[in-house]
Design an enzyme around this catalytic site. Structure first.
Site, mmCIF file in Angstrom:
data_model
loop_
_atom_site.group_PDB
_atom_site.id
_atom_site.type_symbol
_atom_site.label_atom_id
_atom_site.label_comp_id
_atom_site.label_asym_id
_atom_site.label_seq_id
_atom_site.Cartn_x
_atom_site.Cartn_y
_atom_site.Cartn_z
ATOM 1 N N LYS A 135 0.923 -1.168 -0.111
ATOM 2 C CA LYS A 135 -0.024 -0.073 0.058
ATOM 3 C C LYS A 135 1.003 1.263 0.152
ATOM 4 O O LYS A 135 2.050 1.044 0.471
ATOM 5 C CB LYS A 135 -0.896 0.019 1.389
ATOM 6 N N SER A 167 -12.642 6.179 -1.474
ATOM 7 C CA SER A 167 -11.836 7.429 -0.848
ATOM 8 C C SER A 167 -11.187 6.909 0.263
ATOM 9 O O SER A 167 -11.388 7.508 1.112
ATOM 10 C CB SER A 167 -12.854 8.617 -1.084
ATOM 11 N N LEU A 223 -5.283 7.258 1.864
ATOM 12 C CA LEU A 223 -4.209 6.637 2.033
ATOM 13 C C LEU A 223 -4.046 6.069 3.386
ATOM 14 O O LEU A 223 -3.048 6.350 4.285
ATOM 15 C CB LEU A 223 -3.022 7.552 1.867
ATOM 16 N N ASN A 256 3.815 7.483 -6.056
ATOM 17 C CA ASN A 256 2.431 7.438 -6.366
ATOM 18 C C ASN A 256 2.164 9.150 -6.355
ATOM 19 O O ASN A 256 2.134 9.971 -5.520
ATOM 20 C CB ASN A 256 1.603 6.917 -5.294
ATOM 21 N N CYS A 310 -2.987 9.793 -6.189
ATOM 22 C CA CYS A 310 -3.905 9.633 -5.321
ATOM 23 C C CYS A 310 -5.206 10.701 -5.456
ATOM 24 O O CYS A 310 -4.870 11.987 -5.297
ATOM 25 C CB CYS A 310 -3.486 9.644 -3.999
ATOM 26 N N LYS A 362 3.478 5.878 -10.417
ATOM 27 C CA LYS A 362 2.030 5.677 -10.642
ATOM 28 C C LYS A 362 1.236 6.614 -11.057
ATOM 29 O O LYS A 362 1.080 7.964 -10.239
ATOM 30 C CB LYS A 362 1.263 4.966 -9.292
ATOM 31 N N ASN A 416 -3.959 4.740 -12.054
ATOM 32 C CA ASN A 416 -4.591 4.783 -10.479
ATOM 33 C C ASN A 416 -6.128 4.980 -10.992
ATOM 34 O O ASN A 416 -6.481 5.179 -12.067
ATOM 35 C CB ASN A 416 -4.135 5.973 -9.929
ATOM 36 N N SER A 417 -6.938 4.753 -9.895
ATOM 37 C CA SER A 417 -8.417 5.096 -10.172
ATOM 38 C C SER A 417 -8.764 6.399 -10.907
ATOM 39 O O SER A 417 -7.899 7.387 -10.912
ATOM 40 C CB SER A 417 -9.183 4.915 -8.930
ATOM 41 N N GLY A 464 -6.114 -1.713 -13.787
ATOM 42 C CA GLY A 464 -7.354 -1.071 -13.854
ATOM 43 C C GLY A 464 -8.305 -2.125 -14.442
ATOM 44 O O GLY A 464 -7.970 -2.365 -15.954
ATOM 45 N N GLY A 465 -9.280 -2.742 -14.189
ATOM 46 C CA GLY A 465 -10.425 -3.431 -14.523
ATOM 47 C C GLY A 465 -9.795 -4.580 -14.797
ATOM 48 O O GLY A 465 -10.731 -5.297 -15.644
HETATM 49 C C1 SIN Z 1 -6.438 5.580 -1.254
HETATM 50 O O1 SIN Z 1 -5.879 5.313 -0.336
HETATM 51 O O2 SIN Z 1 -7.114 6.751 -1.191
HETATM 52 C C2 SIN Z 1 -6.121 5.148 -2.728
HETATM 53 C C3 SIN Z 1 -4.838 5.113 -3.067
HETATM 54 C C4 SIN Z 1 -4.789 5.792 -4.374
HETATM 55 O O3 SIN Z 1 -5.526 5.826 -5.245
HETATM 56 O O4 SIN Z 1 -3.500 6.355 -4.849
#
Ligand code: SIN
Length: 269
Positions: free
Chosen positions: A44, A69, A72, A123, A126, A166, A195-196, A254-255
């Site tokens: 993570k 949401s 982190l 990352n 986020c 990322k 990422n999302s 992703g997906g």
């Molecule tokens: C999160 O912990 O909010 C997600 C992490 C991310 O999308 O980078």
């Protein structure tokens, strides 16, 4: 087709590993990944100190995908560094999100001294930090961030450490050369796309309400919804790197639920 692959000098017996997400946060989950079919173990995203994350409910999923949401939640970098020797079967990558540049520098400074860490994924994307945008959507900020990192951190202390980013999803095609022109200034070995998809909104018509609490219900969208965007990002970066003759590996994310999803990502680059 052989599923063996490599990220630069690192040979991997398979081309599949976990994304940095909610199920690689504690030692139990990471050790489970170490015993799984995953080609490596990715943590993570770690901040400098432990974080509880955003208020709950902060994750919701259904057939087409998920919204989160999380904000982190993680155990803090020292936890992920300390447990590194217990990951015995696979290469261990740590995802890093310092929230501020200063904290990211502190995290990286500790990480390069740990020889049990094979790679880091910084990352830059986020979408769930309240009051903060996604760094990799601001070209100037991203450039400054990377410039400071690569001019401050003594990566030569850990010469085999793989360094990746990322990235968030990009949409217009002009973004790919623009981002690439920044990335190519730095010794980046890989990028992870995507990422999302930030700040989506899922609404429950029964309860006439949003499904997660933080940010008025807005969060990162994942799952089936985003595979076409993930594929497009992988394809576009692959083509741009090829055009510019750059050796940056592209990790698709992703997906992905089935072997066919994986095959489509492989076809895209
Ligand atoms: C999160 O912990 O909010 C997600 C992490 C991310 O999308 O980078």
């Amino acid at each position: 087709m052989s599923l063996e692959t490599n990220i630069r000098h690192l040979l991997l017996p398979g081309c599949i590993y976990n994304a940095s997400g909610p199920r690689c946060t504690d030692i139990k989950e990471l050790l489970k990944l170490d015993k799984s079919e995953s080609a490596l173990v990715l943590s993570k995203s770690a901040t400098l100190v432990k974080r509880e994350g955003n208020p709950k409910p902060r994750y919701f999923d259904h057939d087409l995908g998920s919204i989160n949401s999380m904000g982190l939640p993680n155990e803090g970098i020292n936890y992920y560094l300390f447990l590194a020797p217990t990951i015995k079967n696979k290469p261990y990558f740590i995802s890093v999100n310092g929230l501020t540049l200063q904290d990211t520098l502190k995290i990286l400074n500790g990480t390069i001294r740990n020889k049990n860490v094979t790679g880091i994924e910084i990352n830059l994307s986020c979408p769930n930090i309240i009051g903060k945008g996604q760094l990799a959507y601001d070209m100037t900020e991203m450039d400054t961030y990377l410039h400071t990192i690569f001019n401050t951190i003594e990566f030569s202390l850990h010469p085999t450490l793989l360094i990746g980013l990322k990235l968030p999803p990009y949409f217009d095609l002009h973004w790919y050369p623009m981002v690439t022109n920044i990335l190519k200034k730095y010794p980046i070995h890989f990028i992870t796309c995507i990422n999302s998809l930030g700040n989506g909104l899922l609404v429950d018509s029964e309860s006439e309400s949003v499904v997660i609490k933080p940010k008025g219900g807005m969060g990162g969208i994942g799952g089936k919804y985003i595979k076409p965007i993930g594929l497009s990002n992988v394809r576009n970066f692959y083509l741009e790197f090829e055009k510019q003759n750059l050796k940056i590996d592209v990790i698709g994310c992703g997906g992905i639920e089935t072997g066919l999803d994986i095959f489509e990502y492989i076809l895209c680059g």
